[in-house]
Design an enzyme around this catalytic site. Structure first.
Site, PDB file in Angstrom:
ATOM      1  N   ASN A   9      -5.775   2.302   9.887  1.00  0.00           N
ATOM      2  CA  ASN A   9      -5.331   0.841   9.726  1.00  0.00           C
ATOM      3  C   ASN A   9      -4.239   0.857  10.789  1.00  0.00           C
ATOM      4  O   ASN A   9      -3.185   1.443  10.683  1.00  0.00           O
ATOM      5  CB  ASN A   9      -4.645   0.864   8.226  1.00  0.00           C
ATOM      6  CG  ASN A   9      -3.886  -0.315   8.048  1.00  0.00           C
ATOM      7  OD1 ASN A   9      -4.195  -1.172   8.858  1.00  0.00           O
ATOM      8  ND2 ASN A   9      -3.022  -0.456   7.053  1.00  0.00           N
ATOM      9  N   TRP A  10      -4.760   0.001  11.815  1.00  0.00           N
ATOM     10  CA  TRP A  10      -3.941  -0.358  12.899  1.00  0.00           C
ATOM     11  C   TRP A  10      -2.825  -1.270  12.682  1.00  0.00           C
ATOM     12  O   TRP A  10      -1.838  -1.326  13.460  1.00  0.00           O
ATOM     13  CB  TRP A  10      -4.781  -0.901  13.964  1.00  0.00           C
ATOM     14  CG  TRP A  10      -5.679  -0.029  14.762  1.00  0.00           C
ATOM     15  CD1 TRP A  10      -6.230   1.219  14.391  1.00  0.00           C
ATOM     16  CD2 TRP A  10      -6.336  -0.458  16.033  1.00  0.00           C
ATOM     17  NE1 TRP A  10      -7.121   1.663  15.182  1.00  0.00           N
ATOM     18  CE2 TRP A  10      -7.302   0.689  16.011  1.00  0.00           C
ATOM     19  CE3 TRP A  10      -6.569  -1.413  16.834  1.00  0.00           C
ATOM     20  CZ2 TRP A  10      -8.054   0.874  17.332  1.00  0.00           C
ATOM     21  CZ3 TRP A  10      -7.086  -1.297  17.857  1.00  0.00           C
ATOM     22  CH2 TRP A  10      -7.799  -0.383  18.162  1.00  0.00           C
ATOM     23  N   LYS A  11      -2.844  -2.033  11.460  1.00  0.00           N
ATOM     24  CA  LYS A  11      -1.838  -2.980  11.203  1.00  0.00           C
ATOM     25  C   LYS A  11      -1.946  -3.932  12.484  1.00  0.00           C
ATOM     26  O   LYS A  11      -2.853  -4.215  12.917  1.00  0.00           O
ATOM     27  CB  LYS A  11      -0.573  -2.515  10.848  1.00  0.00           C
ATOM     28  CG  LYS A  11      -0.614  -1.487   9.607  1.00  0.00           C
ATOM     29  CD  LYS A  11       0.547  -0.992   9.184  1.00  0.00           C
ATOM     30  CE  LYS A  11       0.208   0.206   8.056  1.00  0.00           C
ATOM     31  NZ  LYS A  11       1.325   0.390   7.466  1.00  0.00           N
ATOM     32  N   HIS A  96      -3.057  -4.246   0.200  1.00  0.00           N
ATOM     33  CA  HIS A  96      -2.173  -3.503   0.891  1.00  0.00           C
ATOM     34  C   HIS A  96      -0.737  -3.735   0.459  1.00  0.00           C
ATOM     35  O   HIS A  96      -0.477  -5.102   0.135  1.00  0.00           O
ATOM     36  CB  HIS A  96      -2.304  -3.610   2.284  1.00  0.00           C
ATOM     37  CG  HIS A  96      -1.559  -2.559   3.135  1.00  0.00           C
ATOM     38  ND1 HIS A  96      -0.206  -2.353   3.263  1.00  0.00           N
ATOM     39  CD2 HIS A  96      -2.064  -1.415   3.679  1.00  0.00           C
ATOM     40  CE1 HIS A  96       0.145  -1.366   3.974  1.00  0.00           C
ATOM     41  NE2 HIS A  96      -1.046  -0.629   3.990  1.00  0.00           N
ATOM     42  N   GLU A  98       1.948  -4.229   2.261  1.00  0.00           N
ATOM     43  CA  GLU A  98       2.392  -4.908   3.017  1.00  0.00           C
ATOM     44  C   GLU A  98       2.236  -6.516   2.685  1.00  0.00           C
ATOM     45  O   GLU A  98       3.095  -7.620   3.062  1.00  0.00           O
ATOM     46  CB  GLU A  98       2.048  -4.733   4.586  1.00  0.00           C
ATOM     47  CG  GLU A  98       2.893  -3.319   5.028  1.00  0.00           C
ATOM     48  CD  GLU A  98       2.435  -2.504   5.853  1.00  0.00           C
ATOM     49  OE1 GLU A  98       1.387  -2.977   6.586  1.00  0.00           O
ATOM     50  OE2 GLU A  98       2.818  -1.530   5.971  1.00  0.00           O
ATOM     51  N   GLU A 168      -1.395   4.415  -2.204  1.00  0.00           N
ATOM     52  CA  GLU A 168      -0.596   4.427  -1.086  1.00  0.00           C
ATOM     53  C   GLU A 168       0.960   4.154  -1.555  1.00  0.00           C
ATOM     54  O   GLU A 168       1.422   3.117  -1.861  1.00  0.00           O
ATOM     55  CB  GLU A 168      -0.753   3.418  -0.112  1.00  0.00           C
ATOM     56  CG  GLU A 168      -2.009   3.447   0.628  1.00  0.00           C
ATOM     57  CD  GLU A 168      -1.947   2.789   2.015  1.00  0.00           C
ATOM     58  OE1 GLU A 168      -2.262   3.645   2.920  1.00  0.00           O
ATOM     59  OE2 GLU A 168      -1.797   1.681   2.283  1.00  0.00           O
ATOM     60  N   GLY A 174       4.667   4.522   6.385  1.00  0.00           N
ATOM     61  CA  GLY A 174       5.365   4.205   7.845  1.00  0.00           C
ATOM     62  C   GLY A 174       6.915   4.952   7.657  1.00  0.00           C
ATOM     63  O   GLY A 174       7.910   4.561   8.573  1.00  0.00           O
ATOM     64  N   SER A 213       1.936   7.781   5.734  1.00  0.00           N
ATOM     65  CA  SER A 213       2.406   8.952   6.693  1.00  0.00           C
ATOM     66  C   SER A 213       1.628  10.089   6.897  1.00  0.00           C
ATOM     67  O   SER A 213       1.857  11.280   6.992  1.00  0.00           O
ATOM     68  CB  SER A 213       3.869   9.432   6.270  1.00  0.00           C
ATOM     69  OG  SER A 213       4.840   8.247   6.507  1.00  0.00           O
ATOM     70  N   GLY A 234      -2.205   4.935   8.667  1.00  0.00           N
ATOM     71  CA  GLY A 234      -1.597   3.974   9.467  1.00  0.00           C
ATOM     72  C   GLY A 234      -1.128   4.439  11.077  1.00  0.00           C
ATOM     73  O   GLY A 234      -2.186   4.614  11.843  1.00  0.00           O
ATOM     74  N   GLY A 235      -0.062   4.651  11.322  1.00  0.00           N
ATOM     75  CA  GLY A 235       0.842   5.106  12.369  1.00  0.00           C
ATOM     76  C   GLY A 235      -0.137   6.086  13.252  1.00  0.00           C
ATOM     77  O   GLY A 235      -0.368   5.965  14.424  1.00  0.00           O
TER      78      GLY A 235
HETATM   79  P1  PGA Z   1       1.132   4.995   7.647  1.00  0.00           P
HETATM   80  O1  PGA Z   1       0.446   3.479   7.137  1.00  0.00           O
HETATM   81  O2  PGA Z   1       0.170   5.930   7.624  1.00  0.00           O
HETATM   82  O3  PGA Z   1       1.970   4.677   8.874  1.00  0.00           O
HETATM   83  O4  PGA Z   1       2.192   5.292   6.702  1.00  0.00           O
HETATM   84  C1  PGA Z   1      -0.429   3.812   5.917  1.00  0.00           C
HETATM   85  C2  PGA Z   1      -1.004   2.388   5.573  1.00  0.00           C
HETATM   86  O5  PGA Z   1      -0.043   1.574   5.220  1.00  0.00           O
HETATM   87  O6  PGA Z   1      -1.811   2.215   5.369  1.00  0.00           O
END
Ligand code: PGA
Length: 250
Positions: A9-11, A96, A98, A168, A174, A213, A234-235
């Site tokens: 997930n690049w966001k 998600h 966010e 999650e 993050g 993470s 994500g990251g």
């Molecule tokens: P993260 O993000 O791996 O950077 O914690 C995961 C996500 O929000 O899908």
């Protein structure tokens, strides 16, 4: 056998040069490799089209990070499920954390989004998870169970046959704080139990991913848990080497 999946997930990260280079590097990495999982990538919407072309002969599933809850019409700024299908998306994230927190995405809206995806034959990846406060007050299982239940109560088992759930914990997204393999396994087993109450075939076959993470160092132990079928990353998905290493962690 449940599908093993790693989805990146690049966001809201990357630009067109990054997207082109990522595709070229990942294709190089994947060519000739036998992957033990389905590899999925969720770039920002504007790059879906070029990435769909770049991956046309690679075994990578394109995933949207979001979808409109409406089928079409006067909804400025939105992207419909039919448009995602045109771009070559075969799956989409919904719910998600966010989006739930920053964009006020309620369970009702998540259900509407899921309906639009199912109408287009796009697989929903439903994200669920508790906040730190909810975990510390001992309510994590109830919160996550309720998020899953809300969706289960609106669709038939047949409609949900392509559903993937991503657990999650919000406090792990993050932050560099990964849930321990035991904490994650406990919640994944709970999610599977909640789904089993609706339909045991569904719960047996459904992939439940862990996110928060995940990195190349933690993936192996997490993915070794009996109810963890892969990750939503994500990251660490922004670096091809790390992402590829995570995909190889089964
Ligand atoms: P993260 O993000 O791996 O950077 O914690 C995961 C996500 O929000 O899908």
């Amino acid at each position: 056998m449940r599908r093993k999946i790693v989805a990146g997930n690049w966001k809201m990260n990357g630009d067109i040069d990054f997207a082109n280079k990522f595709c070229a590097d990942l294709r190089k990495r994947l060519s000739g490799s036998r992957m033990a999982c389905d590899v999925m990538v969720a770039p920002p919407a504007p790059y879906l089209s070029i990435m769909s072309d770049a991956f046309s002969d690679a075994d990578v599933t394109l995933v949207a990070q979001n979808v409109a809850e409406y089928a079409g019409g006067a909804y400025t700024g939105e992207v419909s499920a039919a448009m995602l299908k045109d771009f070559g998306c075969r799956a989409a994230l919904i719910g998600h954390s966010e989006r739930r927190t920053l964009f006020v995405e309620s369970d009702e809206r998540v259900v509407e989004k899921m309906s639009r995806l199912l109408e287009q034959g796009i697989a929903p990846i439903l994200c669920v998870g508790e906040s730190l406060e909810e975990r510390e007050s001992g309510n994590a299982k109830d919160v996550v169970g309720a998020q899953v239940d809300f969706v289960l109560s609106r669709f038939s088992a047949e409609q949900l046959s392509n559903l993937v759930i991503a657990y999650e914990p919000v406090w792990a997204i993050g932050t560099g704080k990964t849930a321990s393999p035991e904490q994650a396994q406990e919640m994944h087993a709970h999610i599977r139990n909640v789904v089993a109450q609706a339909d045991t075939n569904l719960s047996d076959g459904m992939s439940v991913l862990y996110g928060g993470s995940v990195n190349a160092a933690t993936a192996k132990e997490l993915f070794a848990q009996p109810d963890i079928d892969g990750g939503l990353v994500g990251g660490a998905s922004l670096k091809v080497e790390d992402f590829y290493a995570i995909c190889q962690s089964f």
